[in-house]
Write a protein that holds these residues in place. Structure first.
Motif, PDB file in Angstrom:
ATOM      1  N   HIS A  69       0.835  -1.205   0.000  1.00 11.77           N
ATOM      2  CA  HIS A  69       0.000   0.000   0.000  1.00 11.77           C
ATOM      3  C   HIS A  69       0.875   1.261   0.000  1.00 11.77           C
ATOM      4  O   HIS A  69       0.632   2.201  -0.765  1.00 11.77           O
ATOM      5  N   LEU A  70       1.893   1.282   0.852  1.00 12.22           N
ATOM      6  CA  LEU A  70       2.794   2.438   0.906  1.00 12.22           C
ATOM      7  C   LEU A  70       3.501   2.657  -0.425  1.00 12.22           C
ATOM      8  O   LEU A  70       3.647   3.797  -0.882  1.00 12.22           O
ATOM      9  N   ALA A 105       2.488   1.797  -3.465  1.00  9.84           N
ATOM     10  CA  ALA A 105       1.543   2.306  -4.457  1.00  9.84           C
ATOM     11  C   ALA A 105       1.234   3.782  -4.206  1.00  9.84           C
ATOM     12  O   ALA A 105       1.166   4.583  -5.149  1.00  9.84           O
ATOM     13  N   THR A 106       1.075   4.153  -2.955  1.00 13.19           N
ATOM     14  CA  THR A 106       0.771   5.535  -2.604  1.00 13.19           C
ATOM     15  C   THR A 106       1.963   6.445  -2.876  1.00 13.19           C
ATOM     16  O   THR A 106       1.807   7.542  -3.427  1.00 13.19           O
ATOM     17  N   ALA A 107       3.167   5.996  -2.509  1.00 11.43           N
ATOM     18  CA  ALA A 107       4.374   6.785  -2.765  1.00 11.43           C
ATOM     19  C   ALA A 107       4.610   6.935  -4.263  1.00 11.43           C
ATOM     20  O   ALA A 107       4.999   8.009  -4.736  1.00 11.43           O
ATOM     21  N   GLU A 108       4.364   5.870  -5.009  1.00 11.52           N
ATOM     22  CA  GLU A 108       4.524   5.945  -6.467  1.00 11.52           C
ATOM     23  C   GLU A 108       3.600   7.011  -7.039  1.00 11.52           C
ATOM     24  O   GLU A 108       4.023   7.856  -7.836  1.00 11.52           O
ATOM     25  N   GLN A 109       2.333   7.004  -6.630  1.00 12.22           N
ATOM     26  CA  GLN A 109       1.391   7.998  -7.130  1.00 12.22           C
ATOM     27  C   GLN A 109       1.815   9.406  -6.729  1.00 12.22           C
ATOM     28  O   GLN A 109       1.735  10.335  -7.534  1.00 12.22           O
ATOM     29  N   ALA A 110       2.284   9.580  -5.506  1.00 15.80           N
ATOM     30  CA  ALA A 110       2.708  10.902  -5.040  1.00 15.80           C
ATOM     31  C   ALA A 110       3.898  11.422  -5.846  1.00 15.80           C
ATOM     32  O   ALA A 110       3.937  12.595  -6.224  1.00 15.80           O
ATOM     33  N   GLY A 158       8.140   6.157   0.682  1.00 18.95           N
ATOM     34  CA  GLY A 158       7.465   5.028   1.321  1.00 18.95           C
ATOM     35  C   GLY A 158       8.102   4.652   2.645  1.00 18.95           C
ATOM     36  O   GLY A 158       7.412   4.354   3.624  1.00 18.95           O
ATOM     37  N   TRP A 167       7.125   7.092   5.347  1.00 21.97           N
ATOM     38  CA  TRP A 167       5.764   6.823   5.835  1.00 21.97           C
ATOM     39  C   TRP A 167       5.706   5.548   6.667  1.00 21.97           C
ATOM     40  O   TRP A 167       4.898   5.443   7.579  1.00 21.97           O
TER      41      TRP A 167
END
Length: 102
Positions: free
Chosen positions: A28-29, A31-36, A68, A71
């Motif tokens: 999850h981290l 995927a979120t870091a990639e998007q950010a 990531g 976080w």
């Protein structure tokens, strides 16, 4: 499209490669870091891969891992401890890939 960073590599980066309990959270981290990071460049994933000659540029993948990992280690939005940003760390990796004109 393939993820920018392999989960096994990220687990080594955050020193969580000897257990699997956090795998879903780490994914999850990532995927979120990639998007950010992609958002920060103001480019699409496809553009970044094209710039990298068919692969994600290494500075971008490292920026994703750094964000990531931050976080993963700092799980709340506020802290009683005082943190300071490492000068030019994340931005130095991302800035050369930022689209200047929309």
């Amino acid at each position: 499209m393939q993820a920018a960073v392999d989960l096994d590599l990220f687990k080594k980066h955050v020193r969580a490669d000897d257990f699997a309990d956090d795998d879903a959270y780490l994914a999850h981290l990532l995927a979120t870091a990639e998007q950010a990071v992609v958002n920060e460049t103001q480019r699409s994933r496809d553009e970044l891969v094209e710039i990298g000659g068919g692969q994600w540029p290494q500075p971008i993948t490292h920026a994703i891992m750094m964000l990531g990992a931050h976080w993963y280690n700092q799980r709340e939005s506020a802290s009683s401890a005082q943190f300071s940003e490492v000068p030019n760390a994340l931005q130095a990796l991302v800035k050369p890939y930022r689209k200047l004109v929309k």
